[in-house]
Design a protein around this motif. Structure first.
Motif, PDB file in Angstrom:
ATOM      1  N   TRP A  85      38.892  89.199 -24.075  1.00 44.94           N
ATOM      2  CA  TRP A  85      40.291  89.599 -24.703  1.00 44.94           C
ATOM      3  C   TRP A  85      40.038  90.027 -26.053  1.00 44.94           C
ATOM      4  CZ3 TRP A  85      44.915  90.092 -22.336  1.00 44.94           C
ATOM      5  CH2 TRP A  85      45.185  89.627 -21.041  1.00 44.94           C
ATOM      6  N   LEU A  86      39.541  89.447 -26.674  1.00 47.51           N
ATOM      7  CA  LEU A  86      39.191  89.847 -28.377  1.00 47.51           C
ATOM      8  C   LEU A  86      38.091  90.754 -28.414  1.00 47.51           C
ATOM      9  CD1 LEU A  86      39.690  86.259 -30.431  1.00 47.51           C
ATOM     10  CD2 LEU A  86      40.841  88.613 -30.438  1.00 47.51           C
ATOM     11  N   GLY A  87      37.214  90.575 -27.722  1.00 51.00           N
ATOM     12  CA  GLY A  87      36.203  91.575 -27.785  1.00 51.00           C
ATOM     13  C   GLY A  87      36.472  93.073 -27.369  1.00 51.00           C
ATOM     14  N   ARG A  88      37.442  93.093 -26.315  1.00 55.99           N
ATOM     15  CA  ARG A  88      37.873  94.572 -26.020  1.00 55.99           C
ATOM     16  C   ARG A  88      38.865  95.104 -26.941  1.00 55.99           C
ATOM     17  NH1 ARG A  88      42.430  95.025 -21.312  1.00 55.99           N
ATOM     18  NH2 ARG A  88      43.650  93.449 -22.797  1.00 55.99           N
ATOM     19  N   ALA A  89      39.618  94.234 -27.681  1.00 58.07           N
ATOM     20  CA  ALA A  89      40.558  94.549 -28.763  1.00 58.07           C
ATOM     21  C   ALA A  89      39.790  95.063 -29.741  1.00 58.07           C
ATOM     22  CB  ALA A  89      41.568  93.665 -29.008  1.00 58.07           C
ATOM     23  N   VAL A  90      38.609  94.381 -30.179  1.00 63.42           N
ATOM     24  CA  VAL A  90      37.875  94.928 -31.247  1.00 63.42           C
ATOM     25  C   VAL A  90      37.150  96.164 -31.142  1.00 63.42           C
ATOM     26  CG1 VAL A  90      35.870  94.287 -32.732  1.00 63.42           C
ATOM     27  CG2 VAL A  90      37.517  92.601 -32.304  1.00 63.42           C
ATOM     28  N   PHE A  91      36.908  96.210 -29.899  1.00 61.78           N
ATOM     29  CA  PHE A  91      36.013  97.369 -29.342  1.00 61.78           C
ATOM     30  C   PHE A  91      36.857  98.631 -29.494  1.00 61.78           C
ATOM     31  CE2 PHE A  91      35.487 100.395 -25.733  1.00 61.78           C
ATOM     32  CZ  PHE A  91      34.216 100.868 -26.156  1.00 61.78           C
ATOM     33  N   LEU A  92      38.171  98.472 -28.977  1.00 63.76           N
ATOM     34  CA  LEU A  92      39.156  99.900 -28.653  1.00 63.76           C
ATOM     35  C   LEU A  92      39.612 100.122 -30.218  1.00 63.76           C
ATOM     36  CD1 LEU A  92      41.156  98.904 -25.705  1.00 63.76           C
ATOM     37  CD2 LEU A  92      39.578 100.522 -25.827  1.00 63.76           C
ATOM     38  N   HIS A  93      39.679  99.210 -31.027  1.00 59.53           N
ATOM     39  CA  HIS A  93      40.346  99.659 -32.345  1.00 59.53           C
ATOM     40  C   HIS A  93      39.151 100.306 -33.253  1.00 59.53           C
ATOM     41  CE1 HIS A  93      43.701  96.791 -31.547  1.00 59.53           C
ATOM     42  NE2 HIS A  93      44.356  97.667 -32.723  1.00 59.53           N
ATOM     43  N   ALA A  94      37.900  99.726 -32.959  1.00 63.84           N
ATOM     44  CA  ALA A  94      36.715 100.439 -33.759  1.00 63.84           C
ATOM     45  C   ALA A  94      36.537 101.885 -33.154  1.00 63.84           C
ATOM     46  CB  ALA A  94      35.464  99.490 -33.611  1.00 63.84           C
ATOM     47  N   LEU A  95      36.489 101.851 -31.731  1.00 64.81           N
ATOM     48  CA  LEU A  95      36.530 103.066 -31.177  1.00 64.81           C
ATOM     49  C   LEU A  95      37.433 104.118 -31.534  1.00 64.81           C
ATOM     50  CD1 LEU A  95      34.825 104.940 -29.154  1.00 64.81           C
ATOM     51  CD2 LEU A  95      36.354 104.026 -27.459  1.00 64.81           C
ATOM     52  N   ALA A  96      38.711 103.784 -31.827  1.00 66.40           N
ATOM     53  CA  ALA A  96      39.546 104.513 -32.293  1.00 66.40           C
ATOM     54  C   ALA A  96      39.374 105.254 -33.887  1.00 66.40           C
ATOM     55  CB  ALA A  96      40.998 103.965 -32.262  1.00 66.40           C
ATOM     56  N   ALA A  97      38.756 104.326 -34.730  1.00 68.83           N
ATOM     57  CA  ALA A  97      38.331 104.649 -36.099  1.00 68.83           C
ATOM     58  C   ALA A  97      37.267 105.645 -36.020  1.00 68.83           C
ATOM     59  CB  ALA A  97      37.723 103.540 -36.864  1.00 68.83           C
ATOM     60  N   LEU A  98      36.438 105.474 -35.020  1.00 67.78           N
ATOM     61  CA  LEU A  98      35.366 106.786 -35.113  1.00 67.78           C
ATOM     62  C   LEU A  98      35.950 107.877 -34.309  1.00 67.78           C
ATOM     63  CD1 LEU A  98      32.225 104.473 -33.512  1.00 67.78           C
ATOM     64  CD2 LEU A  98      32.847 105.297 -35.773  1.00 67.78           C
ATOM     65  N   TYR A  99      36.768 107.731 -33.415  1.00 67.01           N
ATOM     66  CA  TYR A  99      37.261 109.003 -32.980  1.00 67.01           C
ATOM     67  C   TYR A  99      38.344 109.709 -34.132  1.00 67.01           C
ATOM     68  CZ  TYR A  99      37.604 109.196 -27.573  1.00 67.01           C
ATOM     69  OH  TYR A  99      37.040 109.488 -26.519  1.00 67.01           O
ATOM     70  N   VAL A 100      38.913 108.972 -35.174  1.00 68.57           N
ATOM     71  CA  VAL A 100      39.479 109.503 -36.318  1.00 68.57           C
ATOM     72  C   VAL A 100      38.312 110.248 -37.209  1.00 68.57           C
ATOM     73  CG1 VAL A 100      40.524 108.914 -38.484  1.00 68.57           C
ATOM     74  CG2 VAL A 100      41.417 108.004 -36.355  1.00 68.57           C
TER      75      VAL A 100
END
Length: 495
Positions: A24-39
């Motif tokens: 759960w937390l690993g997925r959430a950290v991954f998705l937020h960090a990936l969103a930052a790289l997309y930015v």
């Protein structure tokens, strides 16, 4: 983590195999960090794209679209192209990614959340597929591949799908192993452990600490190379073992990638590897590291039942990735291993690698303009070495595309042939979009009388030279890279 009772169970009966209870937390950290790289990726495209691939860019997209069809390189720009539309696509992507980073997307219904991630992937793929040589780096395909898998990770109310998390490990495995194999098959200095005697000095874009990394003792450089081989050739196989072994292996990769972040500027390549490794770390680690309010923000909702159509989509995507993996796997075991290659236009499963060969001598192109008094004045680039006293900056994960291509051009004129004459012409015209790619315009927006390019041999200064001059570089003139040209001769055959 966040499992409701009774009807709010994280999965339906018989689907226990589908859920990654420790993700759960690993997925959430991954998705937020990936969103930052997309930015970062979309903002970099918006700021640099018009000057590089715009209608008056160095390699214009309209010319490219006349040569390459939609099936070869799917993109929304086959439907319509204008510089304004390109910027609209980039800023739309950046806006969606920013909302995702802020946690909005995770709180949307599953269909809407999936649509946002699908839009991010499709928009960035559209940019990459018309970006030509400026978007030809391995981390572009890596972002497309990882971004596609993110579409099927679900929102905060759906339990993390085990299969997709395993596919992320498969990406990390190929990324690390591919880089390790290309080194062992390539430059002999990787096998005799001497590559780091040169790499920090000759890498495409050094960072502020690269000078110090270069001056580490020789035996320590050998230890670094040996440790890198273990991390890339042995540790990846542990990603598919049970926890905590998989998490320990991912942690080793994460630390190694942060070491690379400190030693140079490689856009978001290392950061995306860090993000992938973070998705492998168990929730117990994240629960220990993150304060409870942060955990509650990352995983805001109790889990509902996993929809059967969603599970079916995950199964289909898993099967698709496995089928498409056969060519990258063949490439991994091939003596003629290709580096950073895509085998299909959607860039869903790719092959990766870096620094199969290491240059031993650094050459840099210095571009100068002639003022009305007959004095040649140097243009300053943002990231690549220029004046010897200018210390390198840290730009990663931001990607300075022109600076990187200038490094390739210094290796061989064939890399510069498609675009360098037009760069000289844009400088002669004092083109505002082109000048914004630079750090220093010595003419303050005025047109120079002529421009030229010189080739220099660069080396790091010694400790004694640094103390005496405060300069990290020493350079010697090698010769002329491009002879002086005016507006009348700017795009003549200079090769």
């Amino acid at each position: 983590m966040r499992r409701a009772e009774g009807g709010g169970a994280a999965y339906r009966r018989g689907m226990e195999w589908f859920v990654a209870e420790d993700g759960w937390l690993g997925r959430a950290v991954f998705l937020h960090a990936l969103a930052a790289l997309y930015v970062v990726a979309f903002v970099a495209a918006a700021r640099q794209g018009p000057a590089l691939i715009g209608t008056r860019g160095l390699t214009p997209v309209p010319d490219h679209l006349r040569r390459v069809g939609f099936r070869q390189a799917p993109s929304v720009f086959h439907r319509w192209w204008s510089d304004r539309f390109f910027l609209a696509v980039c800023w739309t992507g950046a806006g969606l990614a920013a909302l995702t980073l802020a946690g909005v997307t995770a709180r949307l219904p599953l269909v809407a959340s999936t649509a946002v991630w699908l839009a991010l992937w499709a928009l960035y793929l559209s940019v990459v597929n018309v970006g030509q040589l400026w978007w030809s780096f391995g981390w572009e395909s890596l972002l497309c591949e990882v971004g596609f898998l993110a579409v099927f990770l679900g929102n905060a109310a759906v339990a993390p799908p085990l299969l997709v998390l395993l596919l992320l490990r498969w990406v990390l495995f190929r990324l690390e192993l591919g880089a390790g194999l290309i080194k062992m098959r390539g430059d002999p200095c990787w096998r005799d452990l001497t590559c780091l005697h040169h790499h920090h000095e000759t890498q495409p874009m050094p960072g502020p600490l690269s000078w110090f990394f270069h001056h580490l003792p020789g035996p320590l450089h050998r230890v670094e190379v040996a440790a890198n081989h273990v991390t890339q050739l042995v540790v990846p196989f542990g990603l598919f073992l049970p926890q905590p072994v998989a998490g320990v292996c991912a942690g080793i990769m994460l630390v190694t990638q942060l070491w690379l972040v400190a030693s140079g500027n490689f856009a978001w390549l290392n950061w995306l590897a860090v993000v992938l490794a973070a998705s492998v770390l168990p929730d117990a680690f994240w629960a220990w590291l993150l304060p409870r309010p942060v955990q509650d923000w990352l995983v805001p909702a109790q889990a509902g039942a996993t929809p059967y159509p969603w599970a079916g989509a995950v199964l289909l995507v898993t099967a698709l990735v496995l089928v498409l993996s056969w060519r990258p796997v063949l490439n991994l075991v091939s003596p003629g291993q290709a580096m950073n290659a895509s085998f299909e236009p959607l860039r869903l499963v790719n092959t990766y690698g870096a620094f199969g060969s290491v240059t031993k001598v650094r050459h840099e192109i210095v571009v100068e303009g002639l003022d009305e008094d007959g004095v040649w004045r140097e243009y300053g680039f943002r990231g690549k070495p220029g004046p010897p006293g200018r210390w390198p900056r840290q730009y990663a994960p931001y990607h300075l595309r022109l600076d990187w291509m200038m490094w390739f051009a210094a290796l061989s004129r064939r890399y510069a042939r498609p675009w360098f004459p037009r760069l000289l012409r844009r400088l002669l015209e004092a083109d505002p979009a082109t000048l914004r790619l630079l750090a220093v315009d010595p003419f303050d927006g005025r047109r120079p009388e002529a421009v030229r390019a010189l080739l220099y041999r660069y080396r790091y200064t010694t400790w004694a030279e640094l103390r005496a001059t405060r300069a990290c570089w020493h350079r010697d003139l090698v010769g002329e890279f491009a002879h002086p040209v005016t507006l009348a001769t700017a795009e003549a055959d200079w090769a």
